[in-house]
Scaffold this active site. Structure first.
Site, PDB file in Angstrom:
ATOM      1  N   SER A 142       7.683   2.066   2.840  1.00  0.00           N
ATOM      2  CA  SER A 142       8.266   1.053   2.345  1.00  0.00           C
ATOM      3  C   SER A 142       9.574   1.908   1.778  1.00  0.00           C
ATOM      4  CB  SER A 142       7.257   0.797   1.035  1.00  0.00           C
ATOM      5  OG  SER A 142       8.110   0.176  -0.055  1.00  0.00           O
TER       6      SER A 142
ATOM      7  N   TYR B 192       1.246   3.203  -5.919  1.00  0.00           N
ATOM      8  CA  TYR B 192       1.973   2.651  -4.558  1.00  0.00           C
ATOM      9  C   TYR B 192       2.900   3.506  -4.086  1.00  0.00           C
ATOM     10  CZ  TYR B 192       4.015  -0.670  -1.685  1.00  0.00           C
ATOM     11  OH  TYR B 192       4.454  -1.324  -0.369  1.00  0.00           O
TER      12      TYR B 192
END
Length: 308
Positions: A164, A176
């Site tokens: 990401s 995350y």
């Protein structure tokens, strides 16, 4: 002199374009295993590769997800239920893949499965909150990869790991960003280790796209639950206004890019190109904002992020 320089630069870009547009032959003989195929990128990629004639082995978390994917694809595509956080489930999936591919090995592994919550300021979270994400996005990814490396090595194939833009810049607290930084590090070490075996490892770094992972209702509800369980002292320190502003930022996720093919096209190229890229930045925000931002001095990045 300048003319020669421009000609040289032009030749370089033309050669680069030609090099990366070369596609492998005999794609219909190649098996690709994809995790997280219930929805989002994994689901679209499974349908996309099936349409290209590849032999797709799609791992879904739920039976419903597997059934819906089977209905939308050809008989070539096979599904299996997989929980990447369960080592027994991962081992069973690896054995199933081995039975499917036989002696030819596994051409492609796409580690796509991932979650985005619990995410909140770090102080609001517990160790279990961190581990919930890490177990899926990083440890699960590693477990699946280790179980399938022998098959990929046999085929001299590809490993495609979904990271990401948050694997370059930490925007939020919780597991995350940590998990995506970990995916980057694991992929880099894996690429260097497996290079001599003819295996290529690619990293996909999407910006913001409209999937379940970025669903504002899903993320907002989770943040509200975390806020409600906080001790009064912590709430007093952060103030209600901080929470309200955080909720407003989450609502902006409704405006994110809905063209998921920008990501799956990168995945497909990584699997089918003769010369795949090491990293793919998918989405205009990744290319024009987050990637350049990751190269700026840390103090400047901190200042710019404080303005958001």
């Amino acid at each position: 002199m300048w003319l020669w320089l421009f000609a040289l630069v032009g030749f370089y870009f033309l050669f680069r374009r030609y090099r990366y547009r070369q596609i492998l032959q005999n794609l219909t003989d190649k098996y690709v295993f994809i995790t997280g195929c219930d929805s989002g990128f994994g689901n679209l990629l499974a349908r996309q590769l099936d349409g290209r004639g590849l032999r797709v082995l799609a791992a879904c978390l739920t039976q419903r997800g597997a059934e819906q994917l089977k209905e939308a694809t050809s008989q070539r595509l096979q599904t299996i239920i997989l929980d990447v956080t369960d080592s027994e489930s991962v081992a069973a999936a690896a054995n199933w893949v081995k039975q499917q591919v036989g002696d030819r090995g596994l051409w492609g592994l796409v580690n796509n499965a991932g979650i985005s919550v619990p995410s909140a300021p770090n102080e609001w979270l517990t160790k279990d909150d961190f581990m919930k994400i890490l177990n899926v996005n990083l440890v699960g990814l590693i477990d699946v990869t280790l179980g399938l490396i022998p098959l990929i090595r046999k085929a001299k194939g590809r490993i495609v790991n979904v990271s990401s833009v948050f694997g370059r810049i930490s925007f939020i607290g919780g597991g995350y960003c940590i998990s995506k930084y970990g995916v980057e590090a694991f992929s880099d070490s894996l690429r260097r280790e497996l290079r001599s075996f003819g295996v290529k490892v690619c990293i996909i770094e999407p910006g913001f796209f409209k999937t379940f992972v970025t669903d504002p209702k899903y993320i907002g509800k989770n943040l509200e639950q975390i806020w409600n369980r906080l001790p009064a002292e912590t709430k007093e320190a952060y103030k209600q206004d901080f929470f309200d502003k955080s909720v407003m930022k989450i609502r902006n996720l409704e405006k994110v890019n809905s063209k998921l093919s920008l990501v799956t096209d990168c995945m497909e190229h990584a699997l089918t190109a003769v010369h795949p890229h090491t990293r793919y930045s998918a989405g205009w925000d990744a290319k024009l904002i987050y990637l350049p931002l990751s190269y700026l001095p840390t103090a400047l990045v901190d200042f710019l992020m404080a303005l958001t």
